[in-house]
Design an enzyme around this catalytic site. Structure first.
Site, PDB file in Angstrom:
ATOM      1  N   LYS A  79       0.863  -1.174   0.000  1.00 49.55           N
ATOM      2  CA  LYS A  79       0.000   0.000   0.000  1.00 49.55           C
ATOM      3  C   LYS A  79       0.905   1.232   0.000  1.00 49.55           C
ATOM      4  O   LYS A  79       1.996   1.204   0.595  1.00 49.55           O
ATOM      5  CB  LYS A  79      -0.857  -0.021   1.277  1.00 49.55           C
ATOM      6  N   CYS A  90      -1.634   9.027  -7.606  1.00 58.41           N
ATOM      7  CA  CYS A  90      -2.862   8.731  -6.879  1.00 58.41           C
ATOM      8  C   CYS A  90      -3.810   9.905  -7.008  1.00 58.41           C
ATOM      9  O   CYS A  90      -3.485  11.019  -6.637  1.00 58.41           O
ATOM     10  CB  CYS A  90      -2.595   8.461  -5.414  1.00 58.41           C
ATOM     11  N   LYS A 122       5.297   5.010 -10.859  1.00 55.75           N
ATOM     12  CA  LYS A 122       3.948   4.570 -11.232  1.00 55.75           C
ATOM     13  C   LYS A 122       3.201   5.728 -11.855  1.00 55.75           C
ATOM     14  O   LYS A 122       2.903   6.735 -11.209  1.00 55.75           O
ATOM     15  CB  LYS A 122       3.202   4.045 -10.003  1.00 55.75           C
ATOM     16  N   THR A 172      -5.187   4.161 -11.393  1.00 52.36           N
ATOM     17  CA  THR A 172      -6.613   4.218 -11.724  1.00 52.36           C
ATOM     18  C   THR A 172      -6.977   5.462 -12.542  1.00 52.36           C
ATOM     19  O   THR A 172      -6.306   6.484 -12.487  1.00 52.36           O
ATOM     20  CB  THR A 172      -7.444   4.227 -10.431  1.00 52.36           C
ATOM     21  N   GLY A 212     -10.208  -2.330 -12.344  1.00 49.91           N
ATOM     22  CA  GLY A 212     -10.942  -3.537 -12.727  1.00 49.91           C
ATOM     23  C   GLY A 212     -11.013  -3.731 -14.231  1.00 49.91           C
ATOM     24  O   GLY A 212     -10.501  -2.907 -15.000  1.00 49.91           O
ATOM     25  N   GLY A 216      -3.798  -3.075 -14.725  1.00 52.51           N
ATOM     26  CA  GLY A 216      -5.118  -2.546 -15.074  1.00 52.51           C
ATOM     27  C   GLY A 216      -6.074  -3.614 -15.550  1.00 52.51           C
ATOM     28  O   GLY A 216      -6.028  -4.022 -16.698  1.00 52.51           O
ATOM     29  N   GLY A 254      -4.503  -6.160  -9.281  1.00 52.91           N
ATOM     30  CA  GLY A 254      -5.102  -5.283  -8.294  1.00 52.91           C
ATOM     31  C   GLY A 254      -6.455  -5.783  -7.835  1.00 52.91           C
ATOM     32  O   GLY A 254      -6.560  -6.690  -7.006  1.00 52.91           O
TER      33      GLY A 254
HETATM   34  C1  LIG Z   1      -8.822  -0.112  -3.279  1.00 51.37           C
HETATM   35  C2  LIG Z   1      -7.617   0.304  -4.059  1.00 51.37           C
HETATM   36  C3  LIG Z   1      -6.582   0.980  -3.442  1.00 51.37           C
HETATM   37  C4  LIG Z   1      -5.455   1.373  -4.154  1.00 51.37           C
HETATM   38  N1  LIG Z   1      -4.438   2.021  -3.516  1.00 51.37           N
HETATM   39  C5  LIG Z   1      -3.319   2.353  -4.211  1.00 51.37           C
HETATM   40  C6  LIG Z   1      -2.225   2.956  -3.562  1.00 51.37           C
HETATM   41  O1  LIG Z   1      -2.241   3.172  -2.359  1.00 51.37           O
HETATM   42  N2  LIG Z   1      -1.139   3.299  -4.294  1.00 51.37           N
HETATM   43  C7  LIG Z   1      -1.064   3.054  -5.640  1.00 51.37           C
HETATM   44  O2  LIG Z   1      -0.047   3.357  -6.247  1.00 51.37           O
HETATM   45  N3  LIG Z   1      -2.087   2.458  -6.284  1.00 51.37           N
HETATM   46  C8  LIG Z   1      -3.214   2.109  -5.596  1.00 51.37           C
HETATM   47  N4  LIG Z   1      -4.251   1.494  -6.256  1.00 51.37           N
HETATM   48  C9  LIG Z   1      -4.161   1.267  -7.698  1.00 51.37           C
HETATM   49  C10 LIG Z   1      -3.753  -0.173  -8.014  1.00 51.37           C
HETATM   50  O3  LIG Z   1      -2.457  -0.432  -7.537  1.00 51.37           O
HETATM   51  C11 LIG Z   1      -3.805  -0.412  -9.528  1.00 51.37           C
HETATM   52  O4  LIG Z   1      -2.908   0.483 -10.174  1.00 51.37           O
HETATM   53  C12 LIG Z   1      -5.191  -0.192 -10.087  1.00 51.37           C
HETATM   54  O5  LIG Z   1      -6.164  -0.703  -9.204  1.00 51.37           O
HETATM   55  C13 LIG Z   1      -5.400  -0.825 -11.462  1.00 51.37           C
HETATM   56  O6  LIG Z   1      -5.259  -2.210 -11.419  1.00 51.37           O
HETATM   57  P1  LIG Z   1      -6.519  -3.217 -11.324  1.00 51.37           P
HETATM   58  O7  LIG Z   1      -7.462  -2.813 -12.396  1.00 51.37           O
HETATM   59  O8  LIG Z   1      -5.918  -4.569 -11.506  1.00 51.37           O
HETATM   60  O9  LIG Z   1      -7.103  -3.022  -9.980  1.00 51.37           O
HETATM   61  C14 LIG Z   1      -5.383   1.087  -5.538  1.00 51.37           C
HETATM   62  C15 LIG Z   1      -6.420   0.411  -6.157  1.00 51.37           C
HETATM   63  C16 LIG Z   1      -7.540   0.007  -5.448  1.00 51.37           C
HETATM   64  C17 LIG Z   1      -8.626  -0.714  -6.158  1.00 51.37           C
END
Ligand SMILES: Cc1cc2nc3c(=O)[nH]c(=O)nc-3n(C[C@H](O)[C@H](O)[C@H](O)COP(=O)(O)O)c2cc1C
Ligand SMILES: Cc1cc2nc3c(=O)[nH]c(=O)nc-3n(C[C@H](O)[C@H](O)[C@H](O)COP(=O)(O)OP(=O)(O)OC[C@H]3O[C@@H](n4cnc5c(N)ncnc54)[C@H](O)[C@@H]3O)c2cc1C
Ligand SMILES: Cc1cc2nc3c(=O)[nH]c(=O)nc-3n(C[C@H](O)[C@H](O)[C@H](O)COP(=O)(O)OP(=O)(O)OC[C@H]3O[C@@H](n4cnc5c(N)ncnc54)[C@H](O)[C@@H]3O)c2cc1C
Ligand SMILES: Cc1cc2nc3c(=O)[nH]c(=O)nc-3n(C[C@H](O)[C@H](O)[C@H](O)COP(=O)(O)O)c2cc1C
Ligand code: FES
Ligand code: FES
Lengths: 303, 253, 303, 253
Positions: free
Chosen positions: A45, A130, A165, A193, A217, A243, A265
């Site tokens: 995190k 973020c 990132k 995201t 997602g 992603g 993620g």
């Molecule tokens: C609930 C949640 C919390 C996240 N917290 C962070 C974070 O603290 N730092 C970060 O760089 N990315 C964070 N992300 C982004 C994820 O690391 C990832 O880049 C993003 O969710 C896209 O991937 P996915 O579609 O597989 O979830 C978070 C994503 C989710 C869903």
């Protein structure tokens, strides 16, 4: 035996599957489902200098094949992390990548300095993207010279690899990847995201306390693939693809468009065993398609 | 915690749109406690994407029960499952009710679907405590009495029992009980829990509540389900991991 | 009787439901399913000065709750449109909005000039954001001064309202909306599709001939809502909300975050009756929630 | 064109993963012609999002049939429909086979699931023409003979009939027929249609083919399904609207 390992700089990952920041906490809960020794690595995190409480609820809401989150970078802070979270993670023979979020260049540097002495940490992932923190997050991710400054400054205080990132909420993500490379960054992660929102039509209030949140997602996979492809075709830097990955097929798809490794993620919330389960299937794919090394797939698209 | 395919043994529509599912899963059934919950995958695909949390309603040997109301897409899909079909569940999750306190009488207070966890709790408490159950609903159709005993009912529209809300009803009846030996266990919508907290603190009655919050993971990795700690202004607790059952003293509702 | 009508400048739409460019051709096929007299208006497929053949197949591919398209602006050209398509559309008492795509400022101007005399046309929607044409599309949509130039130049040759359809593939869409307003534009449409891609993992080839395509459908709704909200909170210009609308609830959600009207796109492929069916439900909502005019909802969010 | 809920009257698994659905819908059944297709909504929600196109396989009064193979998510969902369930269909779509030519003998040439539209065509042609049917498949399990007659079979693996592809088989047999009275009607994968086109043009046999293309709408509004016109270099035809059946002379395959 097929070779699933991939390299980013000098770091060798036993396979390209990492767990994404913010979707596995600090590893303890997910380790009940997935054997962390079997995957390539885990990204923490986002950590900030001081602990952060995060946003009030609601913090998450589901959308079509996706979800919005506005956690607000709730985290224990670097010190508590070093003291109480790293010892647990030391039990695992997997790469630990520390994700850092900050609201100033100095804070990025300080966090990195504090943690760089920790042997267990293999690399830093710098979250410049973020979208949930008002005091900086999005601004950095949208500003080429800020990204350059952060990359350089953090590089200067650590010998460990620096992964930046990137935010997808920009017109040309490859420009940012280029700046990272030129500033000495070792790799980029793409994508974080997408900015999104949702409203309740009866109360006319946002479904997230923070109003806006980050979309993740399966819904965002096509966008993430296009961003990875854009970077790959313009900048020579290792890419960690992120992603919407939910299956081993998605992992392959990301590698084909140029990712050296990937991060899972949102899928961790739905199936926390997913990462481990994919590994066998990746190997099977290599057998079927006659590859010896999974790294042959990286950027192997045929256009 | 397990991720497992539970098999639908039976499905009953208790009231319009309210279902009781009997599911076969030794792992879940033998390990879950009253007040804990499971997280159900409503479909195999991306729609709905996230799991949906449900309290365990009851346990019989290798079977556990889930009682739910059709609310949106997820519950609609779950309601369509047929006998013999598999449902992927993750659990047991969270902390249930404290089963080891030494109160003599348990007052179970439920609002609407909040009665779901109390069948199981009733079963576990039956030989240890006296149990009285207060259920409130908008109308008689919201009052589910499955597996409960010594029931006092309130409805907003007066269609069944006391006309008014369940906390009012509880206040009316509280003098029937010896407060020093009482403990309240509650589950229901936030406004109800809020009113109950005030009442319980005023009356100095021990009180545990099962809370709800939108969730993404259900087991502590997403930080999606914060609830304000009453003991530390700078701290959110997680409903899924630190709860869903809390002593009312520990949270701000 | 509730009042569903909304106004953009002097144009009064009988209700806020329009059909989006590229998802209804020139109206003839969809009119077999939806009574065009009942909806607010219809936006044509993007028209260019000369007919365009478009991209070879595959042009469409499904993704999670969305689809990618790379049609390549296949269209009959403005002249053929004026000659053979407008006569059909004249039969309907609905607003006809002509969408124009071009690869130079001059071409935008010329197209507008040719069509501005057509009485049936109520307004022009200028597509500066189609990501599928290599010779300009994306560039314009990412360039503030190009958008200013196009808006001004087109305004100069027509008295009809000019709506600029914005690209979501930018960091700050509100900056573009501001430029449109400052250049005399009457409204903005938001959003066009997000850039995305998809690959076949066996052939390692793109699933679209054009490699990249535009992502549309429910997957993008949270992003579209956030873009509309961003514009609404920063710039005082009417917004036509687009992106992933499939239900009357979505229409309301877009209006709450600031849209004066909306356009339905991908849903037309799945349920070409959708637009007409929503109208009754919108009225029902106004009754339930005690609004007399649907326009009261515009930007009525409570934050 | 109609959008209507057809009702599943019957479902048969003809071969492993190949299904025949009998659907009740007077609107579709009474208006559809051989070679036309319908667009099916596989689920009510966003997953799968788009409709899936299928040829009409046969018609009996108010019922029509669809024959399909499980390919991905959409066909998987459709295969799970139970008797009595509704399936939302849009159709009839496209242009079917030309039923008014005056050839005396029709050769139907099918590759794999390409046999789907030919049951209906066979029925319509039965009292007008002599019909011979060539079916090719990878193995015997891909050869579906439902509703067809005078069948010649080829399989890639030789597990049934001639070992080789269906166009080779056709070439072997063509001299059994009087070419001046023949017409070929074909449906199958693109490489097969390509080989067939060459053959038919060489042999100067009239030939209509049913083509396939990824589709979003199926009725001409998305421009998603182009096929190159053979008559105008600057023109794409639309498979869904101008086809799916074309005279081979009119398209570049
Ligand atoms: C609930 C949640 C919390 C996240 N917290 C962070 C974070 O603290 N730092 C970060 O760089 N990315 C964070 N992300 C982004 C994820 O690391 C990832 O880049 C993003 O969710 C896209 O991937 P996915 O579609 O597989 O979830 C978070 C994503 C989710 C869903
Ligand atoms: C610990 C816990 C135990 C629960 N136990 C029960 C139970 O025993 N019986 C029962 O009927 N319901 C119970 N609920 C509520 C149940 O989870 C929701 O009704 C369900 O998630 C709604 O999903 P849906 O797809 O039908 O609705 P949708 O509206 O489609 O869901 C939308 C989103 O909102 C969230 N959501 C909606 N309503 C609630 C809610 N009330 N609480 C939390 N999240 C919500 C869902 O997670 C989902 O992501 C419980 C919730 C929690 C947190
Ligand atoms: C005019 C027409 C008639 C057809 N008739 C039949 C039939 O009678 N029986 C039968 O079994 N199949 C038929 N098909 C093919 C059938 O439409 C596909 O098998 C089906 O769409 C696959 O969907 P899926 O969700 O299972 O696969 P997925 O892989 O999930 O589908 C992915 C996407 O690719 C597209 N797609 C995949 N395969 C094909 C294909 N072969 N042709 C066109 N698009 C495709 C789908 O539209 C979908 O958007 C026909 C196709 C067309 C165009
Ligand atoms: C197949 C297809 C073709 C499109 N063609 C155009 C076009 O020619 N011009 C344009 O401005 N937008 C075009 N669009 C974008 C839509 O008008 C709309 O902005 C987008 O699809 C988002 O809305 P939706 O999610 O409701 O589909 C097209 C979209 C699709 C799916
Ligand atoms: S729901 Fe994920 S931490 Fe509680
Ligand atoms: S599928 Fe839409 S035009 Fe053919």
């Amino acid at each position: 035996m097929k070779n699933l390992s991939v390299k980013i700089g000098d770091l060798v990952f036993r396979n390209p599957i990492l767990l994404a920041s913010g979707t596995v906490g600090y590893g303890n809960e997910i380790s009940e489902f997935t054997d962390l020794n079997k995957i390539g690595g885990i990204v923490t995190k986002s950590l900030s200098l001081k602990p952060r409480k995060g946003n009030p609820p609601p913090r998450v809401v589901e959308t079509a094949s996706g979800m919005l989150n506005a956690i607000g970078l709730a985290n224990v802070g670097v010190e508590e992390f070093a003291k109480n979270k790293i010892p647990y993670l030391k039990k695992y023979d997997t790469h630990l990548i520390c994700n850092i979020a900050a609201s100033s260049v100095e804070e990025y540097v300080e966090c990195t300095k504090i943690l760089t002495g920790e042997e267990k940490i293999s690399a830093f992932e710098i979250n410049v993207s973020c979208p949930n923190v008002k005091d900086g997050g999005l601004e950095f991710g949208n500003n080429l010279s800020a990204v350059a400054k952060i990359t350089e400054s953090v590089k200067a205080v650590t010998n460990k690899p620096i992964i930046i990132k990137l935010s997808p909420n920009v017109a040309k993500i490859s420009e940012f990847a280029k700046v990272v490379k030129d500033s000495g960054g070792d790799a980029v992660s793409a994508i974080n995201t997408l900015v999104g929102t949702a409203f309740n039509i009866r109360t006319r209030k946002p479904k997230l306390f923070n109003v806006r949140g980050g979309l993740s997602g399966p819904a965002i996979k096509p966008v993430a693939l296009a961003k990875v492809l854009e970077i790959r075709s313009k900048v020579d830097i290792p890419i960690i693809g992120i992603g919407g990955i939910t299956s081993w097929q998605d992992v392959i798809e990301f590698m084909i468009v140029g990712a050296t490794a990937v991060q899972l993620g949102t899928i961790n919330f739905i199936n926390p065993k997913a990462s481990e389960l994919m590994i066998k299937e990746l190997e099977q794919f290599l057998i079927e398609e006659n590859f010896n090394n999974i790294s042959e797939l990286i950027g192997s698209y045929i256009i | 915690m397990f991720i497992t395919d539970a098999i639908v043994e039976n499905k009953t529509e208790l009231e319009n749109q309210i279902f009781l599912l009997k599911l076969y899963s030794p792992e879940i059934s033998r390990n879950i406690k009253p007040g804990q919950f499971i997280n159900i995958r409503a479909s195999e695909n991306n729609f709905p994407l996230l799991r949906r949390p449900f309290s365990v309603c009851d346990v019989e040997g290798d079977y556990f029960f889930v009682m739910f109301k059709i609310y949106g897409e997820g519950t609609l899909y779950i309601s369509r499952k047929q006998n013999g079909e598999k449902i992927n569940v993750l659990g047991p999750l969270g902390n249930g009710f404290n089963l080891n306190d030494n109160s003599k009488t348990a007052l179970l207070v439920a609002g609407g679907m909040g009665s779901a966890p109390f069948s199981f709790l009733t079963k576990i408490f039956s030989d240890k405590k006296e149990i009285h159950t207060f259920i409130g609903g908008r109308s008689s159709h919201d009052v589910i009495q499955y597996g409960l005993k010594n029931i006092y009912i309130s409805t907003d529209d007066g269609s069944l029992g006391f006309k008014g809300n369940v906390i009012e009803l509880l206040k009316n009846k509280i003098n029937n009980f010896d407060k020093s030996e009482l403990k309240i266990f509650a589950c229901g919508p936030t406004p109800m829990l809020k009113a109950l907290k005030e009442f319980a603190l005023n009356e100095k009655i021990e009180c545990e509540v099962s809370t709800e919050c939108g969730m993404a993971c259900g087991f502590g990795i997403c930080q999606g389900c914060p609830i304000q700690s009453a003991n530390d202004e700078n701290k959110f607790l997680l409903v899924c991991k630190d709860g869903p059952v809390f002593n009312v003293k520990d949270i701000i509702i």
